[in-house]
Design a protein around this motif. Structure first.
Motif, PDB file in Angstrom:
ATOM      1  N   UNK A  37       0.861  -1.174   0.000  1.00  0.00           N
ATOM      2  CA  UNK A  37       0.000   0.000   0.000  1.00  0.00           C
ATOM      3  C   UNK A  37       0.899   1.227   0.000  1.00  0.00           C
ATOM      4  N   UNK A  38       0.336   2.359  -0.335  1.00  0.00           N
ATOM      5  CA  UNK A  38       1.106   3.598  -0.219  1.00  0.00           C
ATOM      6  C   UNK A  38       0.218   4.725   0.270  1.00  0.00           C
ATOM      7  N   UNK A  39       0.854   5.643   0.953  1.00  0.00           N
ATOM      8  CA  UNK A  39       0.135   6.791   1.478  1.00  0.00           C
ATOM      9  C   UNK A  39       0.914   8.050   1.143  1.00  0.00           C
ATOM     10  N   UNK A  40       0.349   8.825   0.237  1.00  0.00           N
ATOM     11  CA  UNK A  40       0.966  10.089  -0.141  1.00  0.00           C
ATOM     12  C   UNK A  40       0.658  11.134   0.917  1.00  0.00           C
ATOM     13  N   UNK A  47      -4.246   0.946  -1.797  1.00  0.00           N
ATOM     14  CA  UNK A  47      -3.706  -0.353  -2.180  1.00  0.00           C
ATOM     15  C   UNK A  47      -2.931  -0.230  -3.496  1.00  0.00           C
ATOM     16  N   UNK A  48      -1.804  -0.945  -3.577  1.00  0.00           N
ATOM     17  CA  UNK A  48      -0.960  -0.903  -4.773  1.00  0.00           C
ATOM     18  C   UNK A  48      -0.934  -2.257  -5.486  1.00  0.00           C
ATOM     19  N   UNK A  56      -0.054 -16.015  -7.250  1.00  0.00           N
ATOM     20  CA  UNK A  56      -0.921 -15.121  -8.013  1.00  0.00           C
ATOM     21  C   UNK A  56      -0.679 -13.689  -7.578  1.00  0.00           C
ATOM     22  N   UNK A  57      -0.749 -12.779  -8.536  1.00  0.00           N
ATOM     23  CA  UNK A  57      -0.541 -11.368  -8.235  1.00  0.00           C
ATOM     24  C   UNK A  57      -1.643 -10.537  -8.862  1.00  0.00           C
ATOM     25  N   UNK A  58      -1.831  -9.369  -8.297  1.00  0.00           N
ATOM     26  CA  UNK A  58      -2.751  -8.405  -8.865  1.00  0.00           C
ATOM     27  C   UNK A  58      -2.276  -7.023  -8.445  1.00  0.00           C
ATOM     28  N   UNK A  59      -2.621  -6.018  -9.230  1.00  0.00           N
ATOM     29  CA  UNK A  59      -2.186  -4.666  -8.901  1.00  0.00           C
ATOM     30  C   UNK A  59      -3.242  -3.658  -9.317  1.00  0.00           C
ATOM     31  N   UNK A  60      -3.136  -2.479  -8.746  1.00  0.00           N
ATOM     32  CA  UNK A  60      -4.089  -1.418  -9.052  1.00  0.00           C
ATOM     33  C   UNK A  60      -3.906  -0.959 -10.503  1.00  0.00           C
TER      34      UNK A  60
END
Length: 115
Positions: A37-40, A47-48, A56-60
């Motif tokens: 995850x990231x928080x600007x 979520x990233x 298995x992978x997934x991304x935004x």
């Protein structure tokens, strides 16, 4: 108990790359989900990308094509490769481990993109 520790953040120029690491230790389950995850600054935590123990992978959608999540052969470290960094990628990047009722967050690693 499980602990996760992030590393690899830093100050990078636009267009550069970073590889963030999330090392999990302790009683790691056979089945788990690890995510970034990231928080600007001044924003919510977003979520990233996610890696499941089955590989298995997934991304935004917002990071597809530039961010890649992977893990070590030992399966206790998850990486986030970030290419073509943009100023809007500046954030604290957090690692999250979930298995059953266990939900662990790391302390985060700061990534700053600036010329």
């Amino acid at each position: 108990q499980v602990q996760v520790v992030e590393s690899g953040g830093g100050l990078v120029q636009p267009g550069g790359s970073l590889r963030l690491s999330c090392a999990a230790s302790g009683r790691i389950s056979v089945t788990y989900v690890m995510a970034w995850y990231r928080q600007a600054p001044g924003k919510h935590r977003d979520w990233v990308a996610t890696m499941i123990s089955t590989d298995a992978t997934t991304s935004a959608d917002s990071v597809k094509g530039r961010f890649t999540i992977s893990r070590s052969n030992a399966k206790n470290t998850v990486y986030l490769q970030i290419n073509n960094l943009k100023p809007e990628d500046t954030a604290v990047y957090y690692c999250n481990y979930v298995s059953g009722l266990t939900n662990i967050w790391g302390q985060g690693t700061q990534d700053a993109v600036s010329s």
